[in-house]
Design a protein around this motif. Structure first.
Motif, PDB file in Angstrom:
ATOM      1  N   TRP A  30       0.833  -1.197   0.000  1.00 39.03           N
ATOM      2  CA  TRP A  30       0.000   0.000   0.000  1.00 39.03           C
ATOM      3  C   TRP A  30       0.867   1.245   0.000  1.00 39.03           C
ATOM      4  CZ3 TRP A  30      -4.488  -1.651  -1.328  1.00 39.03           C
ATOM      5  CH2 TRP A  30      -4.905  -2.917  -0.908  1.00 39.03           C
ATOM      6  N   ASP A  31       0.538   2.185  -0.848  1.00 41.21           N
ATOM      7  CA  ASP A  31       1.335   3.385  -1.061  1.00 41.21           C
ATOM      8  C   ASP A  31       0.861   4.485  -0.119  1.00 41.21           C
ATOM      9  OD1 ASP A  31       3.249   4.959  -2.176  1.00 41.21           O
ATOM     10  OD2 ASP A  31       2.227   5.304  -4.069  1.00 41.21           O
ATOM     11  N   GLY A  32       1.287   4.398   1.139  1.00 41.69           N
ATOM     12  CA  GLY A  32       0.812   5.358   2.129  1.00 41.69           C
ATOM     13  C   GLY A  32       1.831   5.636   3.204  1.00 41.69           C
ATOM     14  N   VAL A  33       1.355   5.821   4.440  1.00 41.30           N
ATOM     15  CA  VAL A  33       2.200   6.130   5.585  1.00 41.30           C
ATOM     16  C   VAL A  33       2.080   5.000   6.603  1.00 41.30           C
ATOM     17  CG1 VAL A  33       2.521   7.672   7.561  1.00 41.30           C
ATOM     18  CG2 VAL A  33       2.067   8.624   5.298  1.00 41.30           C
ATOM     19  N   ARG A  34       3.191   4.391   6.914  1.00 34.77           N
ATOM     20  CA  ARG A  34       3.222   3.319   7.914  1.00 34.77           C
ATOM     21  C   ARG A  34       2.931   3.897   9.292  1.00 34.77           C
ATOM     22  NH1 ARG A  34       6.594  -1.271   8.054  1.00 34.77           N
ATOM     23  NH2 ARG A  34       5.775  -2.727   9.624  1.00 34.77           N
ATOM     24  N   ALA A  35       2.119   3.197  10.074  1.00 29.03           N
ATOM     25  CA  ALA A  35       1.785   3.689  11.412  1.00 29.03           C
ATOM     26  C   ALA A  35       1.481   2.528  12.346  1.00 29.03           C
ATOM     27  CB  ALA A  35       0.581   4.631  11.356  1.00 29.03           C
ATOM     28  N   LEU A  36       2.000   2.599  13.554  1.00 26.65           N
ATOM     29  CA  LEU A  36       1.605   1.681  14.619  1.00 26.65           C
ATOM     30  C   LEU A  36       0.473   2.329  15.409  1.00 26.65           C
ATOM     31  CD1 LEU A  36       4.992   0.341  16.071  1.00 26.65           C
ATOM     32  CD2 LEU A  36       3.558  -0.627  14.277  1.00 26.65           C
ATOM     33  N   ALA A  37      -0.532   1.524  15.748  1.00 31.36           N
ATOM     34  CA  ALA A  37      -1.675   2.016  16.519  1.00 31.36           C
ATOM     35  C   ALA A  37      -1.607   1.454  17.934  1.00 31.36           C
ATOM     36  CB  ALA A  37      -2.977   1.586  15.855  1.00 31.36           C
ATOM     37  N   TYR A  38      -1.622   2.338  18.915  1.00 36.95           N
ATOM     38  CA  TYR A  38      -1.673   1.952  20.318  1.00 36.95           C
ATOM     39  C   TYR A  38      -3.073   2.278  20.832  1.00 36.95           C
ATOM     40  CZ  TYR A  38       3.447   1.771  20.146  1.00 36.95           C
ATOM     41  OH  TYR A  38       4.747   1.460  19.825  1.00 36.95           O
ATOM     42  N   VAL A  39      -3.839   1.273  21.178  1.00 34.24           N
ATOM     43  CA  VAL A  39      -5.165   1.482  21.744  1.00 34.24           C
ATOM     44  C   VAL A  39      -5.101   1.077  23.210  1.00 34.24           C
ATOM     45  CG1 VAL A  39      -7.595   0.859  21.695  1.00 34.24           C
ATOM     46  CG2 VAL A  39      -6.314   1.055  19.548  1.00 34.24           C
ATOM     47  N   GLU A  40      -5.324   2.043  24.087  1.00 34.62           N
ATOM     48  CA  GLU A  40      -5.231   1.787  25.522  1.00 34.62           C
ATOM     49  C   GLU A  40      -6.274   2.623  26.253  1.00 34.62           C
ATOM     50  OE1 GLU A  40      -1.700   1.387  28.885  1.00 34.62           O
ATOM     51  OE2 GLU A  40      -1.308   2.440  27.001  1.00 34.62           O
ATOM     52  N   ASP A  41      -7.007   1.971  27.142  1.00 31.03           N
ATOM     53  CA  ASP A  41      -8.066   2.641  27.910  1.00 31.03           C
ATOM     54  C   ASP A  41      -9.065   3.337  27.001  1.00 31.03           C
ATOM     55  OD1 ASP A  41      -6.804   1.849  30.280  1.00 31.03           O
ATOM     56  OD2 ASP A  41      -5.558   3.654  30.335  1.00 31.03           O
ATOM     57  N   GLY A  42      -9.364   2.703  25.861  1.00 29.83           N
ATOM     58  CA  GLY A  42     -10.362   3.240  24.948  1.00 29.83           C
ATOM     59  C   GLY A  42      -9.916   4.433  24.132  1.00 29.83           C
ATOM     60  N   ARG A  43      -8.602   4.672  24.051  1.00 29.26           N
ATOM     61  CA  ARG A  43      -8.084   5.790  23.272  1.00 29.26           C
ATOM     62  C   ARG A  43      -7.053   5.298  22.272  1.00 29.26           C
ATOM     63  NH1 ARG A  43      -5.696  10.110  27.082  1.00 29.26           N
ATOM     64  NH2 ARG A  43      -5.543  11.234  25.098  1.00 29.26           N
ATOM     65  N   LEU A  44      -7.015   5.955  21.118  1.00 33.80           N
ATOM     66  CA  LEU A  44      -6.097   5.590  20.042  1.00 33.80           C
ATOM     67  C   LEU A  44      -4.957   6.593  19.934  1.00 33.80           C
ATOM     68  CD1 LEU A  44      -5.388   4.014  17.344  1.00 33.80           C
ATOM     69  CD2 LEU A  44      -6.818   5.718  16.191  1.00 33.80           C
ATOM     70  N   ARG A  45      -3.765   6.057  19.721  1.00 37.38           N
ATOM     71  CA  ARG A  45      -2.600   6.893  19.416  1.00 37.38           C
ATOM     72  C   ARG A  45      -1.898   6.279  18.215  1.00 37.38           C
ATOM     73  NH1 ARG A  45       2.708   6.674  21.808  1.00 37.38           N
ATOM     74  NH2 ARG A  45       1.822   5.136  23.241  1.00 37.38           N
ATOM     75  N   LEU A  46      -1.667   7.083  17.169  1.00 38.21           N
ATOM     76  CA  LEU A  46      -0.976   6.633  15.967  1.00 38.21           C
ATOM     77  C   LEU A  46       0.455   7.162  15.994  1.00 38.21           C
ATOM     78  CD1 LEU A  46      -3.710   7.319  13.253  1.00 38.21           C
ATOM     79  CD2 LEU A  46      -3.069   5.095  14.202  1.00 38.21           C
ATOM     80  N   VAL A  47       1.408   6.272  15.727  1.00 35.87           N
ATOM     81  CA  VAL A  47       2.821   6.630  15.789  1.00 35.87           C
ATOM     82  C   VAL A  47       3.488   6.263  14.465  1.00 35.87           C
ATOM     83  CG1 VAL A  47       5.011   6.278  16.991  1.00 35.87           C
ATOM     84  CG2 VAL A  47       2.866   6.285  18.276  1.00 35.87           C
ATOM     85  N   SER A  48       4.222   7.209  13.868  1.00 32.73           N
ATOM     86  CA  SER A  48       4.868   6.985  12.578  1.00 32.73           C
ATOM     87  C   SER A  48       6.119   6.131  12.738  1.00 32.73           C
ATOM     88  CB  SER A  48       5.245   8.320  11.933  1.00 32.73           C
ATOM     89  OG  SER A  48       6.273   8.950  12.683  1.00 32.73           O
TER      90      SER A  48
END
Length: 321
Positions: A30-48
């Motif tokens: 996929w031609d996009g931006v790699r990101a790790l998703a951290y979901v904790e306590d019902g909240r999302l954080r995206l990290v490049s």
């Protein structure tokens, strides 16, 4: 958020379809931006990939936090935008990548919506999943995730490498990633267990300087002088003068102005005949080009600019063989 461990994404090596085919699964690249998703306590954080928090740029993905079955998880995937033909478009994604103003993001969400395509799971609650084989992690991912309007789990294909690669070419996609079925997830490592097979040649580059344009580009950036890291440090890799829109050139001019320096940033002196009239800059901006081939002098032949990569660090930019 502090309970989940921090991971670095596993990356693939450039190559040809690996053998034996039955030992691998094949995913579209996929031609996009790699990101790790951290979901904790019902909240999302995206990290490049270079460990920057990019959550604010993609608010339509926030609902993923309620689609993980109440688990705390670390996921891996690619954020993509699609063009009018339904194909992933790195160019379309460009304005989303660099934007952090809420009102502009709200407008861009309507014009250029994104989808987070998930392809791996690294951690679930208190248990790491990285040691599990690829097939088990993919099964776990499908168990955990409820698909949504702005996130999905694309399929993978076993024992069908040539067919999948041909289909990716027919669809105008960048290529495929072949992953060994038994492979664990190796955080932060470029592993031979994952092989990216490209339909087009692309290369990450460090912007090292620029030359002023002529004619219609008089007074503007005409071309960028590029570098990649190799033995001895940063090495000159040629220049790119095509693939720019006027908006891109204005944005580049604004970014380059405060980075001016008096000398070239390379580990060895660049060729004078190719860099005459150059205005050098600190080598902190990373971009991506599409090109025909590398020359015998280690220059990019017929490169075309694809865009800036704020998700990549300059020191990680090496020549992909």
């Amino acid at each position: 958020m502090g309970g989940l461990p921090v991971y670095a994404p596993m990356t693939a090596r450039l190559g040809t379809l690996p053998e034996p085919d039955e030992d691998y699964a094949h995913e579209m690249k996929w031609d996009g931006v790699r990101a790790l998703a951290y979901v904790e306590d019902g909240r999302l954080r995206l990290v490049s990939r270079n460990a920057k928090d990019i959550t604010a740029a993609y608010p339509e993905t926030l609902g993923l936090a309620t689609a993980v079955g109440g688990n705390d998880v670390v996921l891996d995937g690619e954020i993509v935008a699609f063009d009018e033909r339904g194909r992933p478009s790195f160019e379309a994604l460009q304005p989303r990548m660099h934007q952090r103003h809420e009102w502009r993001i709200a407008r861009l969400m309507e014009a250029v919506p994104v989808t987070y395509l998930l392809f791996d799971v690294l951690h679930v609650n208190t248990a790491p999943a990285v040691a599990m084989p690829y097939t088990a992690r993919r099964g776990l991912l499908n168990e955990i995730i409820e698909r949504g309007a702005h996130w999905d789990i694309p399929p993978f294909y076993r024992s069908a490498g040539p067919h999948v690669l041909a289909e990716s070419r027919r669809l105008g996609l960048e290529g495929v990633v072949s992953k060994r079925l038994t492979s664990p997830y190796q955080p932060g490592r470029r592993s031979p267990d994952w092989v990216k097979v490209k339909n087009v040649h692309t290369q990450e580059v460090v912007v090292c300087g620029w030359r002023q344009g002529e004619g219609r580009r008089a007074g503007m950036v005409g071309s960028l002088l590029l570098g990649v890291h190799g033995p001895g440090g940063l090495r000159y890799a040629g220049s790119v003068g095509t693939g720019f829109t006027e908006a891109t050139l204005r944005d580049l001019a604004a970014r380059l102005a405060p980075l001016a320096r008096a000398t070239p940033p390379f580990g060895e002196e660049p060729p004078r005949e190719e860099t005459r009239g150059a205005r050098w800059v600190e080598p902190v901006l990373v971009g991506e080009v599409q090109y025909a081939e590398w020359t015998g002098e280690s220059r990019l032949r017929h490169p075309s600019w694809r865009g800036l990569r704020e998700d990549k660090d300059p020191e990680d930019v090496i020549r992909e063989e």
